[in-house]
Design an enzyme around this catalytic site. Structure first.
Site, PDB file in Angstrom:
ATOM      1  N   HIS A 132       0.298 -12.172   1.460  1.00 30.77           N
ATOM      2  CA  HIS A 132      -0.335 -11.353   0.854  1.00 30.77           C
ATOM      3  C   HIS A 132      -1.433 -12.115  -0.692  1.00 30.77           C
ATOM      4  O   HIS A 132      -2.374 -11.607  -0.346  1.00 30.77           O
ATOM      5  CB  HIS A 132      -0.147 -10.127   0.190  1.00 30.77           C
ATOM      6  CG  HIS A 132      -0.693  -9.072   0.050  1.00 30.77           C
ATOM      7  ND1 HIS A 132      -0.643  -7.458  -0.253  1.00 30.77           N
ATOM      8  CD2 HIS A 132      -2.128  -9.037  -0.580  1.00 30.77           C
ATOM      9  CE1 HIS A 132      -1.442  -6.333   0.025  1.00 30.77           C
ATOM     10  NE2 HIS A 132      -2.502  -7.611  -0.198  1.00 30.77           N
ATOM     11  N   TYR A 181       0.770  -1.122  -0.108  1.00 30.99           N
ATOM     12  CA  TYR A 181       0.023   0.079  -0.155  1.00 30.99           C
ATOM     13  C   TYR A 181       1.415   1.057   0.100  1.00 30.99           C
ATOM     14  O   TYR A 181       0.708   2.426   0.023  1.00 30.99           O
ATOM     15  CB  TYR A 181      -0.864   0.166   0.911  1.00 30.99           C
ATOM     16  CG  TYR A 181      -2.234  -1.173   1.164  1.00 30.99           C
ATOM     17  CD1 TYR A 181      -2.148  -1.925   0.722  1.00 30.99           C
ATOM     18  CD2 TYR A 181      -2.698  -1.393   2.926  1.00 30.99           C
ATOM     19  CE1 TYR A 181      -2.691  -2.748   0.196  1.00 30.99           C
ATOM     20  CE2 TYR A 181      -3.822  -2.388   2.375  1.00 30.99           C
ATOM     21  CZ  TYR A 181      -3.994  -3.354   1.356  1.00 30.99           C
ATOM     22  OH  TYR A 181      -4.110  -4.335   1.263  1.00 30.99           O
TER      23      TYR A 181
END
Length: 313
Positions: free
Chosen positions: A112, A50
C-alpha cells in the site's frame, strides 16, 4: 457496457475502469459492488485498511453464486498495510484478506505504501517517529513474491512508490511488479511517472481520479477539477457529465482508474466513458490544470526514510 482492459507485463489483463472502495461504508459498499457488477464492472479495488472487505466479499460471493459473473472474469485488487511489512507477515495478511473477500486468490496484491510501521503501532501513527518500522520494502517484496508462489495472488505490485523506489525494487526483485497505483487526477496528472512506468512495462492505476469534493475549500487541498466551469462546459458539449470528461481524459493518458462511488447512477456513468474522444483544445486545457498538487500528501510521515514524496516523482 463492460470496461476495456490493459495488458500487464505477466500476460494478464486489468480492466481500465475499476470500482474504488475506500471509505465506502458497510451496507452501502455491498450494494455498490452488486450494482457495479450489473453495470459491467469486473475490476474492484480493495484494501485491508478500508475495513470493508468482508462486505465486498459477501457481494462478490452472491454474484458468483447466482451466475451473474464468473470468478475468472473478475479482477480483484487488495493491499498490504504498513504495519505488516515484515516478510513473515505478508502471507498471513493476504490470507486474512482472502478470508474476508471469500476468495481463493486475488488478482493483484499491492504494497500500500513504501513506508512501514511497527506491528504494535497504530494504523496511523502520525508524527510518531518511534512507531516507524525499519523493515525495508525489499524484504516486504520477498513476502509478496511468496504470495504468487503459493497461488494466493496472480499478480503483485506497489502503490505510492516513487521512481527511485521502483528502480531499486526492479534491480532486486525476482517477480516484476505489474502495477504502481498512485494518485492521478487533472491537478496532478503524473505524466512523468506514467512515462517512467510505461518505459518499464508497469501499468499505472490512478486513485482519486476526480479529486475529493469533500475536501473542497479546505486550505492546502486543490479544488477538484470536476467543479471547473470549463469542464462543466465540456460536459455540455459532449453530452456527458463532468466526471465522465475527467475519466475519459485520464484514460487517454494510458492508465487504469478506480473512481469510488456508492451511488448507482454515478457507478453506471463512470464506466460509460469509451464512446467519445476529447478534441485537442479540450485535452490541452485539462493538461494545463496540472499543478502537481496532491490530495494524499501524508506530510505527517515525511520523516520516514521511505517517504515517497520528497522527490518530484
Amino acid at each position: 457496457m463492460s470496461s476495456k482492459v490493459m495488458k500487464l507485463n505477466n500476460g494478464r489483463e486489468i480492466p481500465i475502469i475499476g470500482l474504488g472502495t475506500y471509505k465506502s461504508p458497510a451496507g452501502e459498499v455491498e450494494r455498490a459492488v452488486r450494482d457495479a457488477i450489473d453495470a459491467g464492472y469486473r475490476h474492484f479495488d480493495c484494501a485491508w485498511l478500508y475495513g470493508n472487505e468482508s462486505e465486498i466479499g459477501d457481494a462478490l460471493s452472491e454474484k458468483i453464486k447466482n451466475g451473474s459473473v464468473k470468478r475468472e472474469d473478475l479482477f480483484i485488487t487488495s493491499k498490504l498495510w504498513c504495519n505488516y511489512h515484515k516478510k513473515e507477515l505478508v502471507v498471513p495478511m493476504i490470507k486474512e484478506t482472502l478470508a474476508n473477500l471469500k476468495l481463493d486468490y486475488i488478482d493483484l496484491y499491492l504494497i500500500h505504501w513504501p513506508f512501514g510501521f511497527k506491528e504494535d503501532a497504530g494504523m496511523w501513527p502520525m508524527g510518531e517517529d518511534s512507531a516507524y518500522s525499519d523493515v525495508d520494502y525489499l524484504e516486504t517484496w520477498e513476502g509478496m513474491e511468496e504470495c504468487v508462489k503459493l497461488g494466493l495472488a496472480k499478480s503483485i505490485g506497489v502503490s505510492n512508490f516513487n521512481s527511485q523506489q521502483l528502480t531499486r525494487l526492479l534491480e532486486k526483485c525476482k517477480i516484476k511488479p505489474v502495477v504502481n497505483q498512485i494518485e492521478v487526477n487533472p491537478n496532478i496528472n503524473q505524466k512523468k511517472m506514467i512515462k517512467f512506468c510505461a518505459d518499464r512495462d508497469i501499468v499505472v492505476t490512478g486513485y482519486c481520479p476526480m479529486g475529493r469534493v469533500e475536501n473542497d475549500g479546505i486550505p492546502g487541498f486543490p479544488t477538484p477539477t470536476i467543479k471547473d466551469p470549463k469542464v462543466i462546459e465540456m460536459a455540455e458539449k459532449y453530452e456527458k457529465t463532468p466526471g465522465q470528461i475527467i475519466l475519459n481524459y485520464l484514460v487517454s493518458l494510458g492508465i487504469a482508474v478506480v473512481p469510488k462511488s456508492v451511488t448507482r447512477t454515478r457507478i453506471i456513468e463512470n464506466i460509460d466513458i469509451f464512446d467519445f474522444k476529447l478534441d485537442d483544445e479540450d485535452t490541452k486545457y485539462l493538461d494545463s490544470c496540472n499543478k502537481n498538487q496532491r490530495i494524499c500528501f501524508f506530510e505527517c510521515f515525511k520523516t520516514h526514510p521511505h517517504f515517497p514524496f520528497n522527490i518530484e516523482y
